[in-house]
Design an enzyme around this catalytic site. Structure first.
Site, PDB file in Angstrom:
ATOM      1  N   ASP A 129      30.474 -76.698 -35.914  1.00 14.95           N
ATOM      2  CA  ASP A 129      31.786 -76.505 -35.312  1.00 14.95           C
ATOM      3  C   ASP A 129      31.958 -75.017 -35.025  1.00 14.95           C
ATOM      4  O   ASP A 129      31.244 -74.173 -35.581  1.00 14.95           O
ATOM      5  CB  ASP A 129      32.863 -77.023 -36.263  1.00 14.95           C
ATOM      6  N   ASP A 154      35.491 -73.116 -34.313  1.00 11.86           N
ATOM      7  CA  ASP A 154      36.667 -72.538 -34.981  1.00 11.86           C
ATOM      8  C   ASP A 154      36.661 -72.886 -36.463  1.00 11.86           C
ATOM      9  O   ASP A 154      36.557 -74.056 -36.840  1.00 11.86           O
ATOM     10  CB  ASP A 154      37.957 -73.046 -34.329  1.00 11.86           C
TER      11      ASP A 154
END
Length: 259
Positions: free
Chosen positions: A13, A15
């Protein structure tokens, strides 16, 4: 528990794992550098559909994170891939930004508000009542309801913002129709991403900061999962879920030597 195969490819991922509010998380640059030097397939994922992969590449590059555009996979790209498989050359009414509209244009979709095959809802900072009203009427008229991701809130420097999932709930209340979510935690996003880099779930790992999207998506796609504690999930939050990550680490810096 059966011993897993060695990790040959990585999905992470963005963020909360690599960056936080526009600032790289310590160790993110070393992790990306090690990945690129290793030659192992990898993807940086985001449920945010606002930006194109090229936009994100430029933003990450300004932060010192050199990620090739082909190694970025967004919920907008996953949504476009899903629609291209389901109904090639279709039509859609879109609420969203350039990341989503570009992805749909690139697969040959026509964007229209006249009897579209789909209403596609994505992320935008300018949700309008007029657009949501049009979406409700088109769905009531027979358009199928697709949503890029189920995230109900998104981060900002001022605090949480209403996100795609929250607006989808409004449209669902008005129509009685639930959307199909293409992004995490739908394992479809992970599988299409793995296919894009020629990787297999049995030898892949997913790194994320959220139990309800990243870890769940990785788990359901059959991957080894790593939860980092630099984002939305704290150590005490883990036991609130009926599933667990394969591994918990403080940050991405702890995984540099695992590549």
């Amino acid at each position: 528990m059966a011993e897993r195969k060695p990790i040959e490819s990585w999905l992470t991922d963005m963020d909360g794992v690599l960056i936080h509010e526009g600032v790289p998380i310590p160790g993110a640059d070393a992790f990306i550098k090690r990945l690129r030097e290793s030659g192992k397939p990898f993807l940086v994922l985001t449920n945010n559909s606002i930006y194109t992969a090229r936009d994100l590449q430029a933003r990450l590059n300004r932060m010192g994170l050199e990620v090739p555009v082909e190694n970025i996979w967004t919920s907008a790209l996953a949504t476009a891939k899903f629609l291209d498989d389901q109904r090639p050359g279709g039509t859609a009414y879109v609420i969203g930004e350039a990341g989503l509209t570009t992805a749909l244009h690139d697969i040959g979709y026509v964007l229209t508000d006249h009897d579209p095959d789909y209403v596609v809802l994505g992320e935008t900072r300018t949700y309008s009542f007029e657009a949501m009203t049009k979406a409700v009427r088109l769905i009531n008229g027979g358009a199928r309801f697709i949503c890029t991701n189920p995230d109900e809130t998104g981060p900002s420097t001022e605090g949480p913002l209403p996100a795609t999932g929250a607006v989808a709930a409004l449209i669902t209340k008005a129509t009685g129709r639930n959307p199909y979510f293409a992004g995490k935690p739908n394992p479809l996003m992970m599988r299409t991403g793995l296919n894009a880099i020629g990787a297999h779930s049995e030898t892949s790992a997913m790194i994320g900061d959220r139990m309800d999207t990243d870890v769940l998506a990785g788990l359901e796609a059959g991957m080894e999962t790593f939860l980092v504690l630099t984002g939305l999930t704290s150590r005490k939050d883990i036991d609130q879920h009926p599933f667990r990550p394969s591994n918990v680490v403080d940050s991405i810096a702890d995984l540099v030597d695992r590549v």
